[in-house]
Structure formats: C-alpha cells, structure tokens
Write a protein that holds these residues in place. Structure first.
Motif, PDB file in Angstrom:
ATOM      1  N   SER A   1       0.831  -1.208   0.000  1.00  0.00           N
ATOM      2  CA  SER A   1       0.000   0.000   0.000  1.00  0.00           C
ATOM      3  C   SER A   1       0.867   1.260   0.000  1.00  0.00           C
ATOM      4  CB  SER A   1      -0.934   0.002   1.209  1.00  0.00           C
ATOM      5  OG  SER A   1      -0.191   0.007   2.421  1.00  0.00           O
ATOM      6  N   LEU A   2       2.031   1.199   0.656  1.00  0.00           N
ATOM      7  CA  LEU A   2       2.949   2.341   0.636  1.00  0.00           C
ATOM      8  C   LEU A   2       3.464   2.581  -0.781  1.00  0.00           C
ATOM      9  CD1 LEU A   2       4.654   4.526   2.006  1.00  0.00           C
ATOM     10  CD2 LEU A   2       6.359   2.746   2.515  1.00  0.00           C
ATOM     11  N   LEU A   3       3.806   1.501  -1.493  1.00  0.00           N
ATOM     12  CA  LEU A   3       4.265   1.641  -2.878  1.00  0.00           C
ATOM     13  C   LEU A   3       3.167   2.220  -3.755  1.00  0.00           C
ATOM     14  CD1 LEU A   3       6.317   1.211  -5.145  1.00  0.00           C
ATOM     15  CD2 LEU A   3       5.516  -1.162  -5.316  1.00  0.00           C
ATOM     16  N   ALA A   4       1.929   1.781  -3.558  1.00  0.00           N
ATOM     17  CA  ALA A   4       0.824   2.309  -4.353  1.00  0.00           C
ATOM     18  C   ALA A   4       0.659   3.809  -4.133  1.00  0.00           C
ATOM     19  CB  ALA A   4      -0.470   1.565  -3.995  1.00  0.00           C
ATOM     20  N   ALA A   5       0.774   4.253  -2.869  1.00  0.00           N
ATOM     21  CA  ALA A   5       0.633   5.682  -2.580  1.00  0.00           C
ATOM     22  C   ALA A   5       1.754   6.489  -3.217  1.00  0.00           C
ATOM     23  CB  ALA A   5       0.601   5.897  -1.067  1.00  0.00           C
ATOM     24  N   GLN A   6       2.978   5.967  -3.192  1.00  0.00           N
ATOM     25  CA  GLN A   6       4.109   6.702  -3.772  1.00  0.00           C
ATOM     26  C   GLN A   6       4.046   6.702  -5.295  1.00  0.00           C
ATOM     27  OE1 GLN A   6       5.815   8.463  -1.602  1.00  0.00           O
ATOM     28  NE2 GLN A   6       4.473   7.420  -0.123  1.00  0.00           N
ATOM     29  N   MET A   7       3.568   5.627  -5.903  1.00  0.00           N
ATOM     30  CA  MET A   7       3.396   5.622  -7.358  1.00  0.00           C
ATOM     31  C   MET A   7       2.331   6.624  -7.777  1.00  0.00           C
ATOM     32  SD  MET A   7       5.582   3.677  -8.807  1.00  0.00           S
ATOM     33  CE  MET A   7       4.838   3.740 -10.430  1.00  0.00           C
ATOM     34  N   ALA A   8       1.284   6.787  -6.954  1.00  0.00           N
ATOM     35  CA  ALA A   8       0.264   7.800  -7.260  1.00  0.00           C
ATOM     36  C   ALA A   8       0.872   9.193  -7.204  1.00  0.00           C
ATOM     37  CB  ALA A   8      -0.906   7.663  -6.285  1.00  0.00           C
ATOM     38  N   ARG A   9       1.726   9.455  -6.196  1.00  0.00           N
ATOM     39  CA  ARG A   9       2.429  10.751  -6.125  1.00  0.00           C
ATOM     40  C   ARG A   9       3.290  10.965  -7.358  1.00  0.00           C
ATOM     41  NH1 ARG A   9       5.946  11.301  -0.906  1.00  0.00           N
ATOM     42  NH2 ARG A   9       6.369  13.304  -1.927  1.00  0.00           N
ATOM     43  N   LEU A  10       4.033   9.928  -7.723  1.00  0.00           N
ATOM     44  CA  LEU A  10       4.941  10.044  -8.867  1.00  0.00           C
ATOM     45  C   LEU A  10       4.168  10.319 -10.152  1.00  0.00           C
ATOM     46  CD1 LEU A  10       7.799   9.808 -10.012  1.00  0.00           C
ATOM     47  CD2 LEU A  10       7.426   7.336 -10.219  1.00  0.00           C
ATOM     48  N   SER A  11       3.040   9.656 -10.358  1.00  0.00           N
ATOM     49  CA  SER A  11       2.268   9.863 -11.588  1.00  0.00           C
ATOM     50  C   SER A  11       1.705  11.276 -11.675  1.00  0.00           C
ATOM     51  CB  SER A  11       1.132   8.837 -11.666  1.00  0.00           C
ATOM     52  OG  SER A  11       0.200   9.047 -10.626  1.00  0.00           O
ATOM     53  N   ARG A  12       1.441  11.887 -10.523  1.00  0.00           N
ATOM     54  CA  ARG A  12       0.945  13.269 -10.542  1.00  0.00           C
ATOM     55  C   ARG A  12       2.062  14.267 -10.847  1.00  0.00           C
ATOM     56  NH1 ARG A  12      -2.039  11.316  -5.962  1.00  0.00           N
ATOM     57  NH2 ARG A  12      -0.459  12.179  -4.557  1.00  0.00           N
ATOM     58  N   LEU A  13       3.285  13.933 -10.482  1.00  0.00           N
ATOM     59  CA  LEU A  13       4.411  14.841 -10.712  1.00  0.00           C
ATOM     60  C   LEU A  13       4.995  14.697 -12.121  1.00  0.00           C
ATOM     61  CD1 LEU A  13       6.428  14.540  -7.376  1.00  0.00           C
ATOM     62  CD2 LEU A  13       5.292  16.584  -8.225  1.00  0.00           C
ATOM     63  N   ALA A  14       5.146  13.461 -12.588  1.00  0.00           N
ATOM     64  CA  ALA A  14       5.877  13.194 -13.816  1.00  0.00           C
ATOM     65  C   ALA A  14       5.014  13.419 -15.048  1.00  0.00           C
ATOM     66  CB  ALA A  14       6.403  11.766 -13.804  1.00  0.00           C
ATOM     67  N   TYR A  15       5.677  13.614 -16.169  1.00  0.00           N
ATOM     68  CA  TYR A  15       4.984  13.742 -17.451  1.00  0.00           C
ATOM     69  C   TYR A  15       4.576  12.367 -17.969  1.00  0.00           C
ATOM     70  CZ  TYR A  15       4.145  15.096 -22.303  1.00  0.00           C
ATOM     71  OH  TYR A  15       3.568  15.307 -23.529  1.00  0.00           O
ATOM     72  N   ARG A  16       5.477  11.394 -17.886  1.00  0.00           N
ATOM     73  CA  ARG A  16       5.194  10.012 -18.231  1.00  0.00           C
ATOM     74  C   ARG A  16       5.917   9.111 -17.226  1.00  0.00           C
ATOM     75  NH1 ARG A  16       2.001  12.038 -21.056  1.00  0.00           N
ATOM     76  NH2 ARG A  16       1.578  11.716 -23.284  1.00  0.00           N
ATOM     77  N   VAL A  17       5.313   7.964 -16.924  1.00  0.00           N
ATOM     78  CA  VAL A  17       5.924   6.974 -16.042  1.00  0.00           C
ATOM     79  C   VAL A  17       5.927   5.639 -16.773  1.00  0.00           C
ATOM     80  CG1 VAL A  17       5.829   5.767 -13.836  1.00  0.00           C
ATOM     81  CG2 VAL A  17       5.168   8.180 -13.961  1.00  0.00           C
ATOM     82  N   PHE A  18       7.125   5.086 -17.007  1.00  0.00           N
ATOM     83  CA  PHE A  18       7.282   3.777 -17.629  1.00  0.00           C
ATOM     84  C   PHE A  18       7.843   2.811 -16.588  1.00  0.00           C
ATOM     85  CE2 PHE A  18       8.195   6.320 -21.691  1.00  0.00           C
ATOM     86  CZ  PHE A  18       6.842   6.357 -22.008  1.00  0.00           C
ATOM     87  N   TRP A  19       7.285   1.608 -16.554  1.00  0.00           N
ATOM     88  CA  TRP A  19       7.821   0.554 -15.691  1.00  0.00           C
ATOM     89  C   TRP A  19       8.419  -0.504 -16.612  1.00  0.00           C
ATOM     90  CZ3 TRP A  19       6.548  -0.127 -10.151  1.00  0.00           C
ATOM     91  CH2 TRP A  19       7.191  -1.246  -9.588  1.00  0.00           C
ATOM     92  N   VAL A  20       9.710  -0.778 -16.432  1.00  0.00           N
ATOM     93  CA  VAL A  20      10.413  -1.756 -17.264  1.00  0.00           C
ATOM     94  C   VAL A  20      10.678  -2.995 -16.416  1.00  0.00           C
ATOM     95  CG1 VAL A  20      12.462  -2.226 -18.648  1.00  0.00           C
ATOM     96  CG2 VAL A  20      11.464   0.069 -18.636  1.00  0.00           C
ATOM     97  N   ASN A  21      10.048  -4.114 -16.782  1.00  0.00           N
ATOM     98  CA  ASN A  21      10.182  -5.371 -16.050  1.00  0.00           C
ATOM     99  C   ASN A  21      10.861  -6.390 -16.956  1.00  0.00           C
ATOM    100  OD1 ASN A  21       9.822  -7.829 -14.709  1.00  0.00           O
ATOM    101  ND2 ASN A  21       7.873  -7.201 -13.836  1.00  0.00           N
ATOM    102  N   PRO A  22      12.048  -6.912 -16.595  1.00  0.00           N
ATOM    103  CA  PRO A  22      12.726  -7.884 -17.471  1.00  0.00           C
ATOM    104  C   PRO A  22      11.897  -9.126 -17.748  1.00  0.00           C
ATOM    105  CG  PRO A  22      14.220  -7.070 -15.782  1.00  0.00           C
ATOM    106  CD  PRO A  22      12.852  -6.569 -15.422  1.00  0.00           C
ATOM    107  N   HIS A  23      10.992  -9.484 -16.852  1.00  0.00           N
ATOM    108  CA  HIS A  23      10.190 -10.689 -17.055  1.00  0.00           C
ATOM    109  C   HIS A  23       8.974 -10.446 -17.943  1.00  0.00           C
ATOM    110  CE1 HIS A  23      12.777 -12.329 -14.056  1.00  0.00           C
ATOM    111  NE2 HIS A  23      12.294 -11.562 -13.082  1.00  0.00           N
ATOM    112  N   ALA A  24       8.675  -9.190 -18.253  1.00  0.00           N
ATOM    113  CA  ALA A  24       7.501  -8.887 -19.069  1.00  0.00           C
ATOM    114  C   ALA A  24       7.673  -9.331 -20.513  1.00  0.00           C
ATOM    115  CB  ALA A  24       7.199  -7.393 -19.021  1.00  0.00           C
ATOM    116  N   GLY A  25       8.888  -9.672 -20.924  1.00  0.00           N
ATOM    117  CA  GLY A  25       9.096 -10.148 -22.282  1.00  0.00           C
ATOM    118  C   GLY A  25       8.663 -11.583 -22.489  1.00  0.00           C
TER     119      GLY A  25
END
Length: 374
Positions: A310-334
C-alpha cells in the motif's frame, strides 16, 4: 583497392589510410557518414583485431550506418573496397533489398585475386539473435559483446516546449518583427513575420532496482543508464533497501570507470527490495523539489516488494501526478506467459503509462524510442 586489402599482413602497413578511404568510398555510395561517425568508426576499429575481417565489418556497420537503407549500400561498398574494386566503381543504389556480401581476408595467406571471402549473412543473423537474447542467459563472451552493443546506443531525449519563441515560417504572427520590417518599407506590410515556441530537452529520470532478484540485469541496466546520462539530461538513482543517486558517477566518459564508481557508491547491491520506502525517499528529497516534475520517469524492477504494497501504491500515485510520463520496465515482461501478479507491479499498474520489457538490447532500444516519443 583499399590498403587493408593487401595480403602482406595488416601489421606491416598503416591501416588508417585504408579505413579513411573506405569511409570516403562509403559516402560516395550514398551513406551519410559524417566526421563524427567516421571518428567513432576509427575509435571502434582501434579496439579490435584488424586481422579479423568480421570485426572490421561490424565496427563499420554499427558506427557508419544510420538507417536501414544504408545496410545494402554498406554491404556493396564493403565488398567492393575489400575485394579489389576501386571506390570509383561504387555508385548509390536504390535497391532496398539487402545484398549478399563477401569480405576478403585481411591476413597473409589470402589469395591474390581476393577470392578468399567470408559470408556476411550468418554473422548478421547471430548479432540479431544476440540483440533479442535474454541478458540473464548470456555467457561471459556474449556479455562482453553485449556491453559493446549497449555502449553504441545513441539515446535522444524527449523534447518539451520552451518559454522562448523563435522565428519560423509558420505559427503565430510575430508583431514586433513585423513592425520592424514595416519601418524599412515605409509602413507597408510587405511580409508577415511568424514565430513558434522553441523546444528544449525534457529531463529523464531512471530508477534502477539493484536488489538480489535483479542482479542478472543490473550491470546491463546501469550501462544503459550510463549511455543515457552521457547524452541526455538524465538523473539516475538505484533502489534497494536504500536510495542512492548515481548521476555524477555515470556522467564519466569511460563506461568502465563509470560502472566502477557506481559499484562503489551503491551500498545495498544485491540486497533486499523496499520499493515503497525508497521511492518515498526519492520523492521527498528529489522528486517533489523538481527532479520528477514534468519528467519522463523510467523504473526498472521486477516488482518484488518486501515492504508494504500500500505504501508503494501511494508513492506511485504521487509520482504519476508529478511526472509527465511513467514507464515501468520489467525484465520478465518479455515472456509470453508473464502475468503482472507480483505485489509491487500489481499495485503500480494503475499509476504507470506503459509496462515494457527490458530483458534484451532490442527491448532497451524499444524503450529509447518510447522515451523519445514521450
């Protein structure tokens, strides 16, 4: 015939005239290889074994070619230069189909008529396979080649509108310039001056997870961050059990020195993962004060979170409000069977713009294009 084509042995002659001559012939063939690319080509060849023709071929192909249409012209010019044809015989071609090339041997013992040749196509396919290989599965030799491929990446930062305006053929009417020109023509508006808002590079922020689960990818990702920090306004941080800023270390020119300095600065390499706490530390100390404002933020992580999701979710919400774009790069997503069910990535998905794979050079190149389009 180029100087490198002689059979007397490359160690008995100065290879520089032949290499420069090949670059001139390549330019005559229609490949736009300017002085910067030629200097990069010479620097790359200086680190290679001139007796290995395949290394010379790939050094030129990676540094002198800038677009797909250059590849068949490069193969044709390379074949002509190193098999006995003079550069004057090289002409630009409009055939988009790749030509099947042969490279004459550069060492003593090759035939005088240039018949000794090496097929190029298998080499091209092997390099393309390596671009798509998972970084965690590579051997030591393949990792060395991988480092060279990452160092050759040329990131271009995204652009954002600037405060200032500049003259342009289209856009808004520039009243001041128009009035100044009218004074020179007796008050007649002979020409309407126009202006458009200028642009400037947009900041890029890289947050690299260096926990134990990301260890197989950490070296390649930090090298990628070094390539970004050298050529674009970039801030680099590592996330683990604590937050570490690596921007100063990764701005060094030499990649080995930069990576050595980064390794010394990171105290929690291959440790645990507390994404929520470290991301909160980044936002409190750096992001909220301006580093993340209207920036393109890229977070490299597999999403395993040992702290409170839940702490990570709250901080990601803060980051999305500040940043122009947010990309998450996961090596396993391939992986075709990957599902974003890890605790970290599951709570972060609603707050990111794109989930990308980052397990190979090809996916990192795709990330560069996404960042440039942002």
């Amino acid at each position: 015939m180029g100087d490198l084509g002689h059979t007397a042995g490359v160690s008995q002659i100065d290879p520089l005239p032949g290499l420069v001559g090949f670059a001139v012939a390549l330019r005559a063939a229609g490949v736009a290889c300017g002085p910067e690319r030629v200097r990069g080509y010479l620097a790359a060849v200086d680190l290679l074994d001139l007796a290995d023709v395949t290394q010379v071929y790939w050094a030129g192909r990676l540094t002198l070619c800038s677009e797909p249409d250059d590849l068949p012209r490069y193969d044709s010019a390379f074949h002509a230069w190193f098999t006995g044809d003079t550069p004057r015989a090289i002409r630009p071609t409009r055939d988009p189909r790749p030509k099947r090339g042969h490279i004459a041997a550069l060492v003593a013992g090759s035939s005088a008529d240039g018949e000794s040749a090496v097929q190029i196509d298998p080499l091209a396919s092997s390099a393309e396979v390596l671009r798509h290989r998972d970084i965690s599965d590579l051997t030591a030799a393949e990792r060395a080649h991988l480092r060279e491929m990452i160092d050759l990446l040329r990131p271009e930062p995204p652009q954002r509108p600037a405060v200032r305006w500049r003259p342009n053929r289209r856009g808004r009417v520039d009243e001041r310039r128009t009035l100044r020109m009218m004074r020179a023509t007796g008050g007649e508006p002979m020409r309407i001056a126009r202006k458009r808002r200028a642009s400037k590079p947009r900041r890029v922020v890289l947050l690299v997870d260096v926990s134990g689960s990301m260890t197989p990818y950490a070296d390649a990702l930090l090298r990628f961050a070094h390539a970004m920090a050298r050529r674009a306004p970039t801030e680099v941080f590592t996330l683990g059990t604590r937050l570490t800023r690596l921007t100063r270390q990764l701005r060094q020119r030499d990649p080995e020195q930069a990576l050595t300095g980064a390794a010394r600065a990171v105290p929690d390499f291959a440790g645990g993962t507390r994404l929520g706490e470290t991301l909160r530390a980044f936002l409190d100390r750096w992001g909220q004060r301006g580093v993340a404002r209207q920036a393109v933020v890229v977070l490299f992580s597999d999403g395993w979170e040992r702290g409170d999701p839940s702490l990570l979710a709250a901080q990601m919400a803060r980051l999305s409000r500040l940043a122009y774009r947010v990309f998450w790069v996961n090596p396993h997503a391939g992986s075709p069977v990957y599902q974003p069910v890890q605790s970290g990535i599951a709570v972060a998905l609603p707050h990111i713009d794109r989930l990308l794979a980052g397990h190979s050079v090809a996916t990192l190149d795709l990330l560069l294009r996404e960042v440039r389009r942002a």
